[in-house]
Design a protein around this motif. Structure first.
Motif, mmCIF file in Angstrom:
data_model
loop_
_atom_site.group_PDB
_atom_site.id
_atom_site.type_symbol
_atom_site.label_atom_id
_atom_site.label_comp_id
_atom_site.label_asym_id
_atom_site.label_seq_id
_atom_site.Cartn_x
_atom_site.Cartn_y
_atom_site.Cartn_z
ATOM 1 N N PRO A 7 12.629 -0.136 -17.083
ATOM 2 C CA PRO A 7 13.184 0.661 -15.045
ATOM 3 C C PRO A 7 11.788 0.267 -14.047
ATOM 4 C CG PRO A 7 13.506 1.920 -17.157
ATOM 5 C CD PRO A 7 12.625 0.610 -17.564
ATOM 6 N N GLU A 8 11.706 0.560 -13.115
ATOM 7 C CA GLU A 8 11.264 0.630 -11.705
ATOM 8 C C GLU A 8 10.805 2.041 -11.521
ATOM 9 O OE1 GLU A 8 11.516 -2.063 -8.682
ATOM 10 O OE2 GLU A 8 12.089 -3.130 -9.656
ATOM 11 N N VAL A 9 9.675 2.751 -11.025
ATOM 12 C CA VAL A 9 9.954 4.116 -10.971
ATOM 13 C C VAL A 9 10.718 4.045 -9.502
ATOM 14 C CG1 VAL A 9 7.217 4.112 -12.079
ATOM 15 C CG2 VAL A 9 8.049 3.707 -9.823
ATOM 16 N N PRO A 10 11.022 5.191 -9.192
ATOM 17 C CA PRO A 10 11.564 6.074 -8.025
ATOM 18 C C PRO A 10 11.174 5.296 -6.014
ATOM 19 C CG PRO A 10 12.091 8.250 -9.610
ATOM 20 C CD PRO A 10 11.278 7.030 -9.902
ATOM 21 N N LEU A 11 11.544 5.146 -5.758
ATOM 22 C CA LEU A 11 10.979 4.699 -4.471
ATOM 23 C C LEU A 11 9.947 5.976 -3.561
ATOM 24 C CD1 LEU A 11 13.373 2.255 -2.589
ATOM 25 C CD2 LEU A 11 11.011 2.164 -3.844
ATOM 26 N N ASP A 12 10.601 7.268 -3.754
ATOM 27 C CA ASP A 12 9.818 8.082 -3.248
ATOM 28 C C ASP A 12 9.175 8.989 -4.627
ATOM 29 O OD1 ASP A 12 11.072 7.421 -0.702
ATOM 30 O OD2 ASP A 12 13.321 8.504 -1.374
ATOM 31 N N PHE A 13 7.926 9.523 -4.149
ATOM 32 C CA PHE A 13 6.981 10.003 -5.510
ATOM 33 C C PHE A 13 6.383 10.097 -4.399
ATOM 34 C CE2 PHE A 13 6.248 5.600 -6.390
ATOM 35 C CZ PHE A 13 4.955 5.500 -5.648
ATOM 36 N N HIS A 193 -3.304 3.566 15.466
ATOM 37 C CA HIS A 193 -3.264 4.138 13.996
ATOM 38 C C HIS A 193 -2.777 2.944 13.241
ATOM 39 C CE1 HIS A 193 -1.902 7.898 11.570
ATOM 40 N NE2 HIS A 193 -2.061 6.927 10.805
ATOM 41 N N THR A 194 -3.485 2.587 12.259
ATOM 42 C CA THR A 194 -3.443 1.827 11.050
ATOM 43 C C THR A 194 -2.876 2.451 9.814
ATOM 44 O OG1 THR A 194 -4.203 0.058 12.486
ATOM 45 C CG2 THR A 194 -3.989 -0.422 10.146
ATOM 46 N N ARG A 195 -1.884 2.177 9.394
ATOM 47 C CA ARG A 195 -1.475 2.328 7.872
ATOM 48 C C ARG A 195 -1.853 1.251 6.995
ATOM 49 N NH1 ARG A 195 1.456 5.580 11.693
ATOM 50 N NH2 ARG A 195 0.872 7.819 11.767
ATOM 51 N N ILE A 196 -2.602 1.666 5.962
ATOM 52 C CA ILE A 196 -2.512 0.780 4.456
ATOM 53 C C ILE A 196 -1.601 1.587 3.795
ATOM 54 C CG2 ILE A 196 -3.538 -0.369 3.373
ATOM 55 C CD1 ILE A 196 -3.837 -2.114 5.492
ATOM 56 N N SER A 197 -1.010 0.419 2.927
ATOM 57 C CA SER A 197 0.019 1.681 1.761
ATOM 58 C C SER A 197 0.169 0.220 0.928
ATOM 59 C CB SER A 197 0.822 2.258 2.570
ATOM 60 O OG SER A 197 1.531 3.056 1.146
ATOM 61 N N GLU A 198 1.674 0.443 0.427
ATOM 62 C CA GLU A 198 2.051 -0.593 -0.892
ATOM 63 C C GLU A 198 3.005 -1.303 0.355
ATOM 64 O OE1 GLU A 198 5.194 0.447 -4.609
ATOM 65 O OE2 GLU A 198 3.368 1.988 -4.226
ATOM 66 N N TYR A 199 3.698 -2.578 -0.221
ATOM 67 C CA TYR A 199 4.693 -3.460 0.247
ATOM 68 C C TYR A 199 5.441 -2.905 -0.459
ATOM 69 C CZ TYR A 199 6.770 -6.027 3.290
ATOM 70 O OH TYR A 199 7.459 -6.872 4.713
ATOM 71 N N ASP A 200 7.181 -2.085 -0.638
ATOM 72 C CA ASP A 200 7.533 -1.901 -1.766
ATOM 73 C C ASP A 200 8.884 -2.045 -1.149
ATOM 74 O OD1 ASP A 200 8.618 -0.002 0.312
ATOM 75 O OD2 ASP A 200 8.350 2.232 -0.623
ATOM 76 N N ASP A 212 16.280 -8.475 -7.556
ATOM 77 C CA ASP A 212 16.522 -8.203 -9.117
ATOM 78 C C ASP A 212 15.367 -7.695 -9.719
ATOM 79 O OD1 ASP A 212 19.283 -9.691 -9.211
ATOM 80 O OD2 ASP A 212 18.021 -11.119 -8.813
ATOM 81 N N TRP A 213 14.262 -7.700 -8.991
ATOM 82 C CA TRP A 213 13.169 -6.707 -9.805
ATOM 83 C C TRP A 213 11.803 -7.002 -8.576
ATOM 84 C CZ3 TRP A 213 8.524 -8.806 -10.802
ATOM 85 C CH2 TRP A 213 7.284 -8.126 -11.769
ATOM 86 N N TYR A 214 11.146 -6.316 -8.956
ATOM 87 C CA TYR A 214 10.156 -6.112 -8.141
ATOM 88 C C TYR A 214 8.840 -5.691 -8.014
ATOM 89 C CZ TYR A 214 7.911 -6.361 -3.066
ATOM 90 O OH TYR A 214 6.680 -6.436 -2.522
ATOM 91 N N CYS A 215 7.689 -5.699 -8.386
ATOM 92 C CA CYS A 215 6.523 -5.682 -8.767
ATOM 93 C C CYS A 215 5.467 -4.116 -8.378
ATOM 94 C CB CYS A 215 5.594 -6.677 -9.133
ATOM 95 S SG CYS A 215 4.373 -7.347 -7.701
ATOM 96 N N THR A 216 6.040 -3.375 -7.962
ATOM 97 C CA THR A 216 5.023 -2.629 -7.153
ATOM 98 C C THR A 216 5.708 -1.195 -8.177
ATOM 99 O OG1 THR A 216 6.160 -1.487 -5.693
ATOM 100 C CG2 THR A 216 4.259 -3.588 -4.609
ATOM 101 N N GLY A 217 6.644 -1.037 -8.555
ATOM 102 C CA GLY A 217 7.324 -0.144 -8.538
ATOM 103 C C GLY A 217 7.596 -0.453 -10.572
ATOM 104 N N PRO A 265 3.039 6.632 -10.638
ATOM 105 C CA PRO A 265 3.819 7.257 -11.100
ATOM 106 C C PRO A 265 3.993 5.379 -12.316
ATOM 107 C CG PRO A 265 5.493 7.131 -9.864
ATOM 108 C CD PRO A 265 3.943 7.241 -9.269
ATOM 109 N N ALA A 266 3.841 4.518 -11.569
ATOM 110 C CA ALA A 266 3.736 3.226 -12.595
ATOM 111 C C ALA A 266 2.847 3.009 -13.688
ATOM 112 C CB ALA A 266 4.042 2.579 -11.269
ATOM 113 N N SER A 267 1.282 3.470 -12.319
ATOM 114 C CA SER A 267 0.391 3.838 -13.304
ATOM 115 C C SER A 267 0.091 4.061 -13.851
ATOM 116 C CB SER A 267 -0.967 3.439 -12.352
ATOM 117 O OG SER A 267 -1.262 2.129 -11.857
ATOM 118 N N ASP A 268 0.687 5.085 -14.318
ATOM 119 C CA ASP A 268 0.835 6.825 -15.048
ATOM 120 C C ASP A 268 1.691 6.103 -16.706
ATOM 121 O OD1 ASP A 268 0.628 9.230 -16.394
ATOM 122 O OD2 ASP A 268 1.452 10.567 -15.267
#
Length: 271
Positions: A7-13, A193-200, A212-217, A265-268
């Motif tokens: 299971p992937e982690v939730p999008l919001d954390f 303002h530049t923001r660098i984050s996860e492409y979820d 069907d599946w996505y890796c970042t989560g 949470p996916a790394s924890d």
């Protein structure tokens, strides 16, 4: 055959952000998602951990839809890199030759016209890499002697070119997400303002939720030996410049020593 995806982690954390000024430009502010940059995400393509965004062709990873080109420079760089591909490095070269010989389009034979949603919410024409047999035309199938996966990626490894120099923008940037906007501050001064984050999944728009599946989560992809700010150094330097990256990397090292509060949470894997 690989088993079902975890299971992937939730999008919001919870996430931690670090905001700082560009040392060479006081009208440029950078906000970096430390939760993502200190995560242990890594590309797991070619391993059982990669289930692909389309369950019908899991071996294709995220290469099923082709790559939308960002601008004329992106297109010109792709042409340059196609010319660097070895004769046996690109499985579907002959398919593109046949398209070129048919003379049915003024485009390079590895490109096709599609639509993207523009900033105004309306569809607009855009170029992307052609799809061949249901995946990007630069994708070599499993069993191809030069190696499965992106032919341009293999070329980069052979020639020593960096991925930002070798692949379309969307391909080398993923799964980093950069957004930029001009902001007016309380004193009426303006900053970029530049923001660098996860492409979820949300980064893809509404269609991202249909993958069907996505890796970042996925915890299966958070198994890297280095944090993202190290493993994707070349990509971050290409996006931000060396001087800004050096400031960001120093901040990441300090945060890691202190112990990040909002761990991805996916790394924890402690639980």
């Amino acid at each position: 055959m690989p088993g079902a995806p975890l299971p992937e982690v939730p999008l919001d954390f919870p996430r931690e952000w670090y905001t700082f000024s560009d040392p060479s430009n006081d009208q440029h502010v950078i906000s970096a998602d430390m939760t993502w940059l200190l995560s242990r995400w890594t590309c797991v393509f070619g391993t059982p951990a990669c289930h692909g965004i389309d369950a019908d062709q899991p071996d294709s990873g995220c290469c099923t839809n082709g790559a939308f080109l960002s601008d004329d420079d992106d297109r010109a760089r792709l042409l340059e890199n196609v010319e660097l591909l070895g004769e046996d490095e690109w499985q579907h070269r002959s398919a593109c030759r046949e398209i070129a010989e048919a003379g049915e389009s003024d485009l390079e034979p590895w490109l096709e016209v599609d639509e993207l949603t523009g900033d105004d919410g309306e569809p607009e024409q855009a170029l992307r890499t052609r799809r061949h047999n249901g995946r990007c035309v630069f994708f070599n199938d499993v069993g191809w002697p030069a190696g499965s996966g992106c032919a341009l990626h293999h070329m980069a490894g052979r020639t020593g070119r960096s991925l930002p120099d070798s692949k379309p923008d969307v391909c080398w940037q993923l799964p980093l997400r950069q957004t930029q906007e001009w902001e007016t501050r309380a004193d009426e001064g303006e900053v970029l303002h530049t923001r660098i984050s996860e492409y979820d999944r949300r980064g893809w728009g509404p269609g991202g939720l249909d993958l069907d599946w996505y890796c970042t989560g996925s915890p299966e992809a958070h198994v890297g030996s280095e944090p993202v700010y190290v493993s994707m150094r070349d990509e971050l330097v290409a996006l931000l410049g060396q001087e800004v990256y050096d400031v960001l990397a120093a901040a990441c090292r300090r945060r890691a020593q202190l112990g990040i509060v909002a761990v991805h949470p996916a790394s924890d894997h402690s639980g």
